[in-house]
Design a protein around this motif. Structure first.
Motif, PDB file in Angstrom:
ATOM      1  N   GLU A 152       0.816  -1.206   0.000  1.00 49.88           N
ATOM      2  CA  GLU A 152       0.000   0.000   0.000  1.00 49.88           C
ATOM      3  C   GLU A 152       0.856   1.264   0.000  1.00 49.88           C
ATOM      4  N   ALA A 153       2.058   1.165   0.566  1.00 50.53           N
ATOM      5  CA  ALA A 153       2.988   2.298   0.561  1.00 50.53           C
ATOM      6  C   ALA A 153       3.752   2.392  -0.758  1.00 50.53           C
ATOM      7  N   ASN A 154       3.467   1.477  -1.685  1.00 56.08           N
ATOM      8  CA  ASN A 154       4.069   1.448  -3.020  1.00 56.08           C
ATOM      9  C   ASN A 154       5.578   1.200  -2.981  1.00 56.08           C
ATOM     10  N   ILE A 155       6.027   0.437  -1.994  1.00 53.80           N
ATOM     11  CA  ILE A 155       7.433   0.062  -1.867  1.00 53.80           C
ATOM     12  C   ILE A 155       7.634  -1.290  -2.542  1.00 53.80           C
ATOM     13  N   GLY A 156       8.627  -1.380  -3.413  1.00 57.28           N
ATOM     14  CA  GLY A 156       8.809  -2.588  -4.200  1.00 57.28           C
ATOM     15  C   GLY A 156       9.790  -3.596  -3.650  1.00 57.28           C
ATOM     16  N   VAL A 157      10.755  -3.151  -2.827  1.00 59.40           N
ATOM     17  CA  VAL A 157      11.838  -4.039  -2.391  1.00 59.40           C
ATOM     18  C   VAL A 157      11.976  -4.008  -0.873  1.00 59.40           C
ATOM     19  N   VAL A 158      12.024  -5.184  -0.270  1.00 55.72           N
ATOM     20  CA  VAL A 158      12.215  -5.338   1.171  1.00 55.72           C
ATOM     21  C   VAL A 158      13.616  -5.905   1.409  1.00 55.72           C
ATOM     22  N   ALA A 159      14.430  -5.170   2.126  1.00 54.42           N
ATOM     23  CA  ALA A 159      15.792  -5.601   2.461  1.00 54.42           C
ATOM     24  C   ALA A 159      15.762  -6.237   3.847  1.00 54.42           C
ATOM     25  N   VAL A 160      15.867  -7.558   3.880  1.00 57.50           N
ATOM     26  CA  VAL A 160      15.685  -8.319   5.115  1.00 57.50           C
ATOM     27  C   VAL A 160      17.008  -8.483   5.854  1.00 57.50           C
ATOM     28  N   SER A 161      17.005  -8.147   7.138  1.00 58.86           N
ATOM     29  CA  SER A 161      18.172  -8.383   7.993  1.00 58.86           C
ATOM     30  C   SER A 161      18.495  -9.882   7.988  1.00 58.86           C
ATOM     31  N   TRP A 162      19.763 -10.225   7.663  1.00 59.16           N
ATOM     32  CA  TRP A 162      20.098 -11.632   7.432  1.00 59.16           C
ATOM     33  C   TRP A 162      21.444 -12.008   8.033  1.00 59.16           C
ATOM     34  N   GLU A 187       6.031 -12.771  -3.078  1.00 62.86           N
ATOM     35  CA  GLU A 187       5.622 -12.976  -4.474  1.00 62.86           C
ATOM     36  C   GLU A 187       4.136 -12.684  -4.665  1.00 62.86           C
ATOM     37  N   LYS A 188       3.335 -12.990  -3.671  1.00 66.13           N
ATOM     38  CA  LYS A 188       1.887 -12.773  -3.769  1.00 66.13           C
ATOM     39  C   LYS A 188       1.527 -11.291  -3.786  1.00 66.13           C
ATOM     40  N   TYR A 189       2.436 -10.455  -3.289  1.00 58.74           N
ATOM     41  CA  TYR A 189       2.179  -9.021  -3.224  1.00 58.74           C
ATOM     42  C   TYR A 189       3.029  -8.240  -4.224  1.00 58.74           C
ATOM     43  N   ASP A 190       3.698  -8.957  -5.151  1.00 59.23           N
ATOM     44  CA  ASP A 190       4.570  -8.337  -6.163  1.00 59.23           C
ATOM     45  C   ASP A 190       5.764  -7.630  -5.533  1.00 59.23           C
ATOM     46  N   ILE A 191       6.113  -8.014  -4.312  1.00 56.25           N
ATOM     47  CA  ILE A 191       7.260  -7.445  -3.613  1.00 56.25           C
ATOM     48  C   ILE A 191       8.491  -8.313  -3.876  1.00 56.25           C
ATOM     49  N   GLN A 192       9.644  -7.664  -3.950  1.00 57.31           N
ATOM     50  CA  GLN A 192      10.913  -8.362  -4.143  1.00 57.31           C
ATOM     51  C   GLN A 192      11.725  -8.315  -2.839  1.00 57.31           C
ATOM     52  N   ILE A 193      12.542  -9.350  -2.643  1.00 55.23           N
ATOM     53  CA  ILE A 193      13.337  -9.479  -1.418  1.00 55.23           C
ATOM     54  C   ILE A 193      14.827  -9.415  -1.757  1.00 55.23           C
ATOM     55  N   CYS A 194      15.578  -8.631  -0.991  1.00 57.85           N
ATOM     56  CA  CYS A 194      17.044  -8.683  -1.039  1.00 57.85           C
ATOM     57  C   CYS A 194      17.562  -8.810   0.388  1.00 57.85           C
ATOM     58  N   ALA A 224      10.689 -13.937  -6.533  1.00 56.99           N
ATOM     59  CA  ALA A 224      10.625 -12.746  -5.675  1.00 56.99           C
ATOM     60  C   ALA A 224      12.006 -12.312  -5.173  1.00 56.99           C
ATOM     61  N   TYR A 225      13.055 -12.972  -5.653  1.00 55.15           N
ATOM     62  CA  TYR A 225      14.431 -12.595  -5.275  1.00 55.15           C
ATOM     63  C   TYR A 225      14.851 -11.424  -6.148  1.00 55.15           C
ATOM     64  N   TYR A 226      15.129 -10.278  -5.529  1.00 55.06           N
ATOM     65  CA  TYR A 226      15.330  -9.030  -6.261  1.00 55.06           C
ATOM     66  C   TYR A 226      16.636  -9.016  -7.045  1.00 55.06           C
TER      67      TYR A 226
END
Length: 423
Positions: A152-162, A187-194, A224-226
């Motif tokens: 909803e915030a129109n953010i495309g990429v989530v950078a996950v602490s790893w 993937e269900k929300y069209d979001i990519q993960i790095c 969904a892997y950015y």
């Protein structure tokens, strides 16, 4: 502002009154009611506030119903995300919400501060209280709600602490097992993960390359892997936290094409983004052969990199040296529920003005990517995740009032849809 020296030079009191009157008229002509509210933190440099008020950038756009129907997220907007929280109902114990009070870094400070750990669910290691309560990061319903908000915030990429397999921070569970779950839901929300790679113990070129191989083998094929286009290739991006703790000569073994462990032009290649804290890190980053640098910290003035007035020169340096500059914006900063001695680095949100100023300053550097610190780093009060009013004993948590709990998600969307940044 008018300096004292200027005032002394105005010997004629009438001239002084005229001068002030002119300033008042100019201020009312060119400054909106909202822009008159200046950040009151002394570390917010006057030049930045001036740029904020007289910026060529328009105020945040007021989105029409059609604008809200955009079908593509902004993959130039990244956000740091922490999947390290746990609750007894899901994990068998509390993780991170019961964070202990940390020891003072300043050994010369003889003041007495709280010690021990927090006792959830009402007493948590944060100055704000989450709308979802002290949740478990393993709860898939929580993850789905998080990603819905991020979408909803129109953010495309989530950078996950790893952390690599078998490793973790001292307050939480291992993080690697969360990546497959996050990828599938993203993937269900069209979001990519790095990945935002944490500074695990004894990090070296050898084990870093080994961990890159693990990530490639396990996650690289997931939709969904950015990955970002670089020349004729699509490459993953890695944020490398506290990269300065490893010597440039060690990093260059990986990132130089002549390095004995080089990943360049191999299946392990990527965009490797170093953390810039001090000015001197610019040169270390270049010698290390990183692809760019980010600033992370949401406290303006805390580090050289996180100081807004330096972003323009850092962007210019990045352009001259063919590096990617990623400014990091945050809504504020407060960590006194885990670092009670660190109030000097608190940055008040000012009902969104602090966040707007950071965004405007970042956008003026014409960045390819802007990262947001953070979605849910509750310990440091940088979250844009919805928060609610709450209290425990005599402690009253901060909230976003008089705005609603989703205020910072909406404010973020104003900027992630900004013309020129959203393409």
């Amino acid at each position: 502002m008018i300096s004292r020296r200027t005032i002394k030079l105005l010997k004629n009191s009438f001239a002084l009154l005229v001068f002030i009157g002119v300033l008042f008229l100019i201020s009312n002509i060119f400054t909106s009611d909202r822009e008159k509210l200046k950040p009151n933190d002394e570390t917010v440099e006057k030049s930045i506030v001036r740029d904020f008020i007289h910026s060529d950038l328009a105020p945040p756009v007021r989105l029409s119903s059609e604008a809200h129907k955009t079908s593509r997220l902004n993959y130039k907007a990244h956000i740091f995300y922490y999947a390290w929280y746990g609750s007894p109902s899901t994990d068998g114990e509390w993780f991170h919400w019961n964070h202990r009070y940390l020891e003072n870094w300043d050994k010369t400070d003889k003041k007495s501060y709280p010690k021990g750990i927090h006792t959830p669910p009402d007493d948590i290691g944060a100055n704000y209280f989450p709308r979802l309560g002290p949740y478990s990061s393993r709860n898939e319903s929580v993850i789905k709600q998080h990603f819905k908000w991020i979408q909803e915030a129109n953010i495309g990429v989530v950078a996950v602490s790893w952390y690599p397999p078998g490793l973790k921070d001292e307050n939480g569970p291992q993080s690697d097992h969360m990546i497959p779950v996050l990828l599938d839901i993203a993937e269900k929300y069209d979001i990519q993960i790095c990945l935002h790679i944490e500074p695990y113990q004894n990090r070296t070129a050898e084990n870093f390359r080994k961990h890159l191989q693990y990530v490639h083998d396990k996650y690289a094929s997931h939709p969904a892997y950015y990955k970002i286009r670089r020349g004729h290739r699509d490459l993953p991006i890695f944020y490398v936290y506290d990269s300065y703790q490893v010597a440039s000569a060690e990093w260059s073994r990986l990132f130089s094409r002549k390095g004995d462990l080089t990943v360049r032009d191999t299946e392990l290649d990527g965009l490797f983004i170093a953390l810039l804290v001090d000015l001197k890190h610019r040169y270390d980053i270049k010698r290390s052969m990183f692809d760019g640098f980010y600033t992370y910290f949401a406290s303006n003035g805390f580090s050289y990199g996180s100081t807004w007035k330096h972003w323009r020169s850092l962007a210019e340096y990045a352009m001259k040296t063919s590096l990617l500059f990623i400014p990091c914006v945050g809504p504020g900063y407060v960590d006194t529920r885990v670092r009670p001695w660190n109030s000097k680095n608190t940055r008040d949100r000012r009902n969104g003005i602090y966040y707007e100023t950071a965004w405007r300053t970042a956008l003026q550097t014409s960045p390819r990517i802007i990262s947001i610190t953070s979605f849910n780093e509750w310990h440091e009060g940088t979250q844009i995740e919805p928060a609610i009013p709450h209290s425990h004993d005599k402690f009253v948590y901060q909230s976003y009032e008089p705005q609603e709990p989703n205020f910072y998600l909406r404010l973020t969307r104003n900027f992630t849809l900004y013309p020129g940044f959203y393409t």
